[in-house]
Design an enzyme around this catalytic site. Sequence first.
Site, PDB file in Angstrom:
ATOM      1  N   VAL A  62       0.843  -1.192   0.000  1.00  0.00           N
ATOM      2  CA  VAL A  62       0.000   0.000   0.000  1.00  0.00           C
ATOM      3  C   VAL A  62       0.880   1.245   0.000  1.00  0.00           C
ATOM      4  CG1 VAL A  62      -1.768   1.268   1.287  1.00  0.00           C
ATOM      5  CG2 VAL A  62      -1.740  -1.234   1.337  1.00  0.00           C
ATOM      6  N   CYS A  63       0.561   2.200  -0.876  1.00  0.00           N
ATOM      7  CA  CYS A  63       1.239   3.499  -0.869  1.00  0.00           C
ATOM      8  C   CYS A  63       0.162   4.573  -0.816  1.00  0.00           C
ATOM      9  CB  CYS A  63       2.145   3.644  -2.093  1.00  0.00           C
ATOM     10  SG  CYS A  63       1.248   3.658  -3.654  1.00  0.00           S
ATOM     11  N   TYR A  64       0.456   5.762  -1.304  1.00  0.00           N
ATOM     12  CA  TYR A  64      -0.515   6.858  -1.249  1.00  0.00           C
ATOM     13  C   TYR A  64      -1.673   6.637  -2.226  1.00  0.00           C
ATOM     14  CZ  TYR A  64       3.183   9.265   1.281  1.00  0.00           C
ATOM     15  OH  TYR A  64       4.152   9.595   2.187  1.00  0.00           O
TER      16      TYR A  64
END
Length: 103
Positions: A62-64
Amino acid sequence: MSTFSHISVQDVADFSGTVSIVDIRDPQSYANGHMPNAAPLNNDNFATFVEQTPKDTPVVVVCYHGVSSQQAAQVIAQQGFETVYSMDGGFEAWRLANPVETE
């Protein structure tokens, strides 16, 4: 060559069984809010993560917004993990529809 798959926010929310959710955002963003059961992953703890996580455990990166996570998911897949996902839309998409935890 190992590769990763895309997964939707809803599919992650519905995931049953053991899954390792890793959050590659910066520490301040993680502290301000992250997915339940998500662990921060960065250059400092990457080697430990690879050593201590069973290779048959599905990994969700998960990132932005779901862009940086694709590259990170590829790197993780290359470490021998069998199932690696990049979550489309990232944490911003998760936050719109699901619970968030803060430090």
